[in-house]
Design a protein around this motif. Structure first.
Motif, PDB file in Angstrom:
ATOM      1  N   VAL A 120      16.252   6.838   3.516  1.00  0.00           N
ATOM      2  CA  VAL A 120      16.336   6.664   4.960  1.00  0.00           C
ATOM      3  C   VAL A 120      15.101   7.247   5.637  1.00  0.00           C
ATOM      4  O   VAL A 120      14.379   8.054   5.045  1.00  0.00           O
ATOM      5  CB  VAL A 120      17.603   7.329   5.547  1.00  0.00           C
ATOM      6  N   GLY A 157      17.674   8.737   9.947  1.00  0.00           N
ATOM      7  CA  GLY A 157      18.815   8.412   9.115  1.00  0.00           C
ATOM      8  C   GLY A 157      19.054   6.922   8.942  1.00  0.00           C
ATOM      9  O   GLY A 157      20.095   6.507   8.446  1.00  0.00           O
ATOM     10  N   HIS A 158      18.065   6.101   9.330  1.00  0.00           N
ATOM     11  CA  HIS A 158      18.204   4.649   9.227  1.00  0.00           C
ATOM     12  C   HIS A 158      17.794   4.187   7.830  1.00  0.00           C
ATOM     13  O   HIS A 158      16.726   4.556   7.333  1.00  0.00           O
ATOM     14  CB  HIS A 158      17.356   3.959  10.290  1.00  0.00           C
ATOM     15  N   ARG A 178      21.369  10.314   4.881  1.00  0.00           N
ATOM     16  CA  ARG A 178      21.413  10.452   6.346  1.00  0.00           C
ATOM     17  C   ARG A 178      21.603  11.914   6.747  1.00  0.00           C
ATOM     18  O   ARG A 178      20.914  12.418   7.642  1.00  0.00           O
ATOM     19  CB  ARG A 178      22.538   9.579   6.896  1.00  0.00           C
TER      20      ARG A 178
END
Length: 132
Positions: free
Chosen positions: A35, A39-40, A63
């Motif tokens: 990520v 947190g993507h 994340r």
């Protein structure tokens, strides 16, 4: 304004390949998630034989490590040492195996791994990050 490093697609691919190599060299069936600092999800790879839930857990570990800017082992240790109130925190990946990617003192992302023992998950994540 400050300038910060970011994970580029080539970086993500190198980290993923190194983590996969570490898992395969030990014959570990895991899922690896990468990520960005928010947190993507940037990459996800579930190796043959890993339980489907590993994909969910690996993403949440990554994340939590990115958003918390620390290894998820710290959260697990905190809870195991009696601070159960932390279970109400708005994160889900509170198990060892999430490791932040830190460049020049700044967290630029994280790697989360799920599928084997907790310390082995972390070993795979760190092997991936080591290529940077």
């Amino acid at each position: 304004m400050k300038t910060k490093a970011v994970l580029e697609a080539a970086d993500v691919q190198r980290v993923l390949e190194a983590a996969v190599a570490e898992a395969q060299s030990n014959q570990w069936a895991v899922t690896i998630a990468i990520v960005d600092d928010g947190g993507h999800l940037l990459a996800l790879r579930r190796l043959d034989g890993c339980a489907p839930i590993g994909a969910h857990i690996a993403v949440e570990k990554a994340r939590s490590a990115a958003l918390g800017r620390r290894e998820t082992k710290g959260y697990e240790d905190m809870i195991n040492q009696g601070r159960t109130a932390f279970l109400s925190a708005p994160v889900q990946g509170l198990l060892e195996g999430g490791v932040p990617v830190v460049v020049d003192g700044q967290t630029v992302g994280a790697v989360g791994v799920s599928g084997v023992k907790a310390d082995q998950d972390a070993q795979i994540a760190k092997a991936g990050i080591a290529v940077l």
